[in-house]
Scaffold this motif. Structure first.
Motif, PDB file in Angstrom:
ATOM      1  N   GLY A   1     132.723  92.905  33.254  1.00 21.10           N
ATOM      2  CA  GLY A   1     132.307  91.950  32.235  1.00 21.10           C
ATOM      3  C   GLY A   1     132.304  92.474  30.821  1.00 21.10           C
ATOM      4  O   GLY A   1     132.157  91.694  29.870  1.00 21.10           O
ATOM      5  N   VAL A   2     132.470  93.787  30.635  1.00 18.03           N
ATOM      6  CA  VAL A   2     132.358  94.374  29.304  1.00 18.03           C
ATOM      7  C   VAL A   2     133.537  93.990  28.422  1.00 18.03           C
ATOM      8  O   VAL A   2     133.366  93.421  27.330  1.00 18.03           O
ATOM      9  CB  VAL A   2     132.226  95.913  29.394  1.00 18.03           C
ATOM     10  N   LEU A   3     134.740  94.290  28.851  1.00 23.35           N
ATOM     11  CA  LEU A   3     135.912  94.006  28.020  1.00 23.35           C
ATOM     12  C   LEU A   3     136.095  92.515  27.777  1.00 23.35           C
ATOM     13  O   LEU A   3     136.540  92.099  26.703  1.00 23.35           O
ATOM     14  CB  LEU A   3     137.165  94.598  28.662  1.00 23.35           C
ATOM     15  N   GLU A   4     135.718  91.713  28.764  1.00 30.87           N
ATOM     16  CA  GLU A   4     135.844  90.257  28.627  1.00 30.87           C
ATOM     17  C   GLU A   4     134.908  89.698  27.559  1.00 30.87           C
ATOM     18  O   GLU A   4     135.143  88.607  27.026  1.00 30.87           O
ATOM     19  CB  GLU A   4     135.569  89.578  29.965  1.00 30.87           C
ATOM     20  N   SER A   5     133.836  90.426  27.260  1.00 26.86           N
ATOM     21  CA  SER A   5     132.851  89.935  26.294  1.00 26.86           C
ATOM     22  C   SER A   5     133.206  90.282  24.857  1.00 26.86           C
ATOM     23  O   SER A   5     132.508  89.873  23.930  1.00 26.86           O
ATOM     24  CB  SER A   5     131.463  90.498  26.629  1.00 26.86           C
ATOM     25  N   ILE A   6     134.276  91.048  24.657  1.00 27.99           N
ATOM     26  CA  ILE A   6     134.698  91.425  23.307  1.00 27.99           C
ATOM     27  C   ILE A   6     135.707  90.399  22.791  1.00 27.99           C
ATOM     28  O   ILE A   6     136.643  90.023  23.489  1.00 27.99           O
ATOM     29  CB  ILE A   6     135.337  92.829  23.302  1.00 27.99           C
TER      30      ILE A   6
ATOM     31  N   ASP B   1     138.702  89.265  20.096  1.00 28.43           N
ATOM     32  CA  ASP B   1     139.715  89.894  19.255  1.00 28.43           C
ATOM     33  C   ASP B   1     139.966  89.028  18.023  1.00 28.43           C
ATOM     34  O   ASP B   1     139.328  88.003  17.817  1.00 28.43           O
ATOM     35  CB  ASP B   1     141.014  90.159  20.032  1.00 28.43           C
ATOM     36  N   GLU B   2     140.905  89.477  17.180  1.00 26.64           N
ATOM     37  CA  GLU B   2     141.125  88.780  15.906  1.00 26.64           C
ATOM     38  C   GLU B   2     141.923  87.500  16.035  1.00 26.64           C
ATOM     39  O   GLU B   2     142.092  86.768  15.060  1.00 26.64           O
ATOM     40  CB  GLU B   2     141.819  89.710  14.909  1.00 26.64           C
ATOM     41  N   HIS B   3     142.411  87.215  17.223  1.00 31.79           N
ATOM     42  CA  HIS B   3     143.187  85.994  17.430  1.00 31.79           C
ATOM     43  C   HIS B   3     142.236  84.804  17.638  1.00 31.79           C
ATOM     44  O   HIS B   3     141.103  84.957  18.060  1.00 31.79           O
ATOM     45  CB  HIS B   3     144.121  86.159  18.620  1.00 31.79           C
ATOM     46  N   GLY B   4     142.714  83.648  17.352  1.00 32.79           N
ATOM     47  CA  GLY B   4     141.876  82.464  17.480  1.00 32.79           C
ATOM     48  C   GLY B   4     141.219  82.116  16.163  1.00 32.79           C
ATOM     49  O   GLY B   4     141.363  82.811  15.156  1.00 32.79           O
ATOM     50  N   ASP B   5     140.473  81.050  16.153  1.00 33.23           N
ATOM     51  CA  ASP B   5     139.835  80.547  14.940  1.00 33.23           C
ATOM     52  C   ASP B   5     138.525  81.291  14.702  1.00 33.23           C
ATOM     53  O   ASP B   5     137.555  81.106  15.433  1.00 33.23           O
ATOM     54  CB  ASP B   5     139.587  79.041  15.078  1.00 33.23           C
ATOM     55  N   LEU B   6     138.486  82.122  13.663  1.00 31.28           N
ATOM     56  CA  LEU B   6     137.279  82.857  13.307  1.00 31.28           C
ATOM     57  C   LEU B   6     136.557  82.220  12.117  1.00 31.28           C
ATOM     58  O   LEU B   6     135.569  82.770  11.628  1.00 31.28           O
ATOM     59  CB  LEU B   6     137.631  84.315  12.967  1.00 31.28           C
TER      60      LEU B   6
ATOM     61  N   GLN C   1     128.852  87.682  18.680  1.00 26.95           N
ATOM     62  CA  GLN C   1     130.102  88.253  19.160  1.00 26.95           C
ATOM     63  C   GLN C   1     130.374  89.594  18.482  1.00 26.95           C
ATOM     64  O   GLN C   1     129.995  89.812  17.329  1.00 26.95           O
ATOM     65  CB  GLN C   1     131.275  87.312  18.861  1.00 26.95           C
ATOM     66  N   THR C   2     131.055  90.472  19.220  1.00 20.54           N
ATOM     67  CA  THR C   2     131.657  91.661  18.642  1.00 20.54           C
ATOM     68  C   THR C   2     133.156  91.403  18.547  1.00 20.54           C
ATOM     69  O   THR C   2     133.801  91.119  19.560  1.00 20.54           O
ATOM     70  CB  THR C   2     131.414  92.896  19.514  1.00 20.54           C
ATOM     71  N   ILE C   3     133.707  91.486  17.347  1.00 21.14           N
ATOM     72  CA  ILE C   3     135.126  91.224  17.124  1.00 21.14           C
ATOM     73  C   ILE C   3     135.840  92.563  16.965  1.00 21.14           C
ATOM     74  O   ILE C   3     135.466  93.385  16.118  1.00 21.14           O
ATOM     75  CB  ILE C   3     135.338  90.357  15.875  1.00 21.14           C
ATOM     76  N   ASN C   4     136.853  92.793  17.768  1.00 23.41           N
ATOM     77  CA  ASN C   4     137.603  94.047  17.746  1.00 23.41           C
ATOM     78  C   ASN C   4     138.815  93.904  16.830  1.00 23.41           C
ATOM     79  O   ASN C   4     139.687  93.062  17.054  1.00 23.41           O
ATOM     80  CB  ASN C   4     138.048  94.390  19.176  1.00 23.41           C
ATOM     81  N   GLY C   5     138.849  94.721  15.774  1.00 28.42           N
ATOM     82  CA  GLY C   5     139.978  94.674  14.849  1.00 28.42           C
ATOM     83  C   GLY C   5     139.641  95.319  13.521  1.00 28.42           C
ATOM     84  O   GLY C   5     138.555  95.900  13.346  1.00 28.42           O
ATOM     85  N   ASP C   6     140.545  95.216  12.585  1.00 25.10           N
ATOM     86  CA  ASP C   6     140.402  95.807  11.249  1.00 25.10           C
ATOM     87  C   ASP C   6     139.461  94.944  10.411  1.00 25.10           C
ATOM     88  O   ASP C   6     139.771  93.800  10.088  1.00 25.10           O
ATOM     89  CB  ASP C   6     141.781  95.899  10.589  1.00 25.10           C
ATOM     90  N   THR C   7     138.324  95.496  10.037  1.00 29.20           N
ATOM     91  CA  THR C   7     137.314  94.707   9.322  1.00 29.20           C
ATOM     92  C   THR C   7     137.831  94.179   7.992  1.00 29.20           C
ATOM     93  O   THR C   7     137.458  93.086   7.553  1.00 29.20           O
ATOM     94  CB  THR C   7     136.039  95.530   9.098  1.00 29.20           C
ATOM     95  N   PHE C   8     138.753  94.900   7.342  1.00 32.37           N
ATOM     96  CA  PHE C   8     139.259  94.460   6.045  1.00 32.37           C
ATOM     97  C   PHE C   8     140.173  93.238   6.186  1.00 32.37           C
ATOM     98  O   PHE C   8     140.382  92.502   5.219  1.00 32.37           O
ATOM     99  CB  PHE C   8     139.991  95.605   5.346  1.00 32.37           C
TER     100      PHE C   8
END
Length: 322
Positions: free
Chosen positions: A24-29, A31-36, A45-52
């Protein structure tokens, strides 16, 4: 940990690899795709990607409290990624870059806390002052690391307390008092004055200052400890969150690391949004967030009170009394 070495049962460090992540860990992260751009898509949520890049995609005016722990201006490795020490001018430019991205995300009465070591503080202070109102500089005792034969050991770090509006911001002073032992108790008419007498000792709840000497750095036997090289203690972050936000507020961390700020926010009934570039660190944070569903304990914070170091016996007695 070296291959083949078995971890002690007392060693609670969270340092699993992505290949052996708990269910369940990786599924809960996220990513930068989708409507943010919609808050309901990113909240808690924790969003994985380049903060800038990701900050550009987030909605405006959603942050009540920002906790900002960027790489200090030193050479450091983060999960295989190198951060190289910059010139002072370049690091000021780097600081202004994340400020420009985060500013639209803040509510008008938002507060910010920016973490730094003493050398980085000197560099970023003028930039912070140009962009926000500086309310204080907190110094906390980071009692860890080796000494130096040619200089004083660096045992302190700074936290800059900033506000968007100097006349409108949250500060809950009663939520962050520190319970200290009373060495020479004063009585008036035979009764304790401004302190409490208990079976475990005499204590006074003192007003918080800008020097924090009650913080323990996470170490291998603490459940919050991870393999992150610059992890901040949950207790440190809990002080800030309780002082400068209210339940239900949104806490934002654009350099979330192993998720300490997000975990502390969740345990204290706040909402959160975090961004972390390393998928491994994001996974460690996600695991901690899942554990926080059932375990709300923050080391050193018991029954709504912050305690000094080395008072575990007294804290347990207070918990049993409840």
């Amino acid at each position: 940990m070296p291959a083949g070495k078995v971890k002690s049962k007392r060693n609670k460090t969270i340092d699993f690899t992505l290949d052996n992540s708990p269910a369940g860990v990786l599924e809960s992260i996220k990513d930068e795709h989708g409507d943010l751009s919609q808050l309901n898509n990113i909240i808690n949520q924790t969003i994985n990607g380049d903060t800038f890049e990701i900050m550009k995609l987030l909605p405006d005016n959603f942050v009540d409290l920002a906790l900002i722990d960027p790489p200090y201006n030193i050479n450091k490795k983060y999960d295989g990624m190198d951060f190289k020490k910059m010139s002072d001018d370049d690091y000021q430019t780097y600081t202004q870059k994340w400020i420009d991205l985060i500013r639209p995300k803040l509510k008008p009465n938002a507060s910010l806390y920016v973490f730094s070591d003493w050398t980085t503080s000197i560099v970023i202070a003028p930039i912070l002052e140009q962009n926000f109102t500086i309310k204080n500089r907190i110094t906390w005792q980071r009692e860890k690391g080796r000494g130096s034969l040619t200089n004083w050991k660096n045992g302190m770090e700074d936290v800059w307390f900033l506000v968007n509006n100097k006349n409108d911001y949250t500060f809950n002073v009663d939520a962050v008092k520190l319970r200290r032992k009373v060495i020479a108790p004063y009585r008036e008419n035979g009764k304790a004055k401004d302190w409490k007498e208990t079976k475990s000792g005499n204590f006074r709840d003192t007003m918080p200052s800008n020097f924090w000497d009650d913080i323990s750095i996470p170490y291998w036997s603490m459940p919050e400890n991870t393999g992150h090289p610059t992890q901040k203690p949950e207790k440190l972050l809990a002080k800030i969150i309780l002082a400068s936000s209210n339940e239900g507020d949104v806490i934002f961390d654009p350099f979330a690391g192993a998720g300490s700020s997000l975990v502390a926010a969740k345990k204290l009934n706040r909402q959160y949004v975090g961004i972390e570039q390393s998928r491994l660190y994001a996974a460690w944070g996600a695991y901690r967030l899942l554990k926080a569903e059932d375990d709300k304990h923050i080391q050193g914070y018991t029954n709504g009170v912050f305690w000094e170091r080395n008072t575990m016996t007294e804290q347990k007695a207070a918990m049993n009394k409840e």
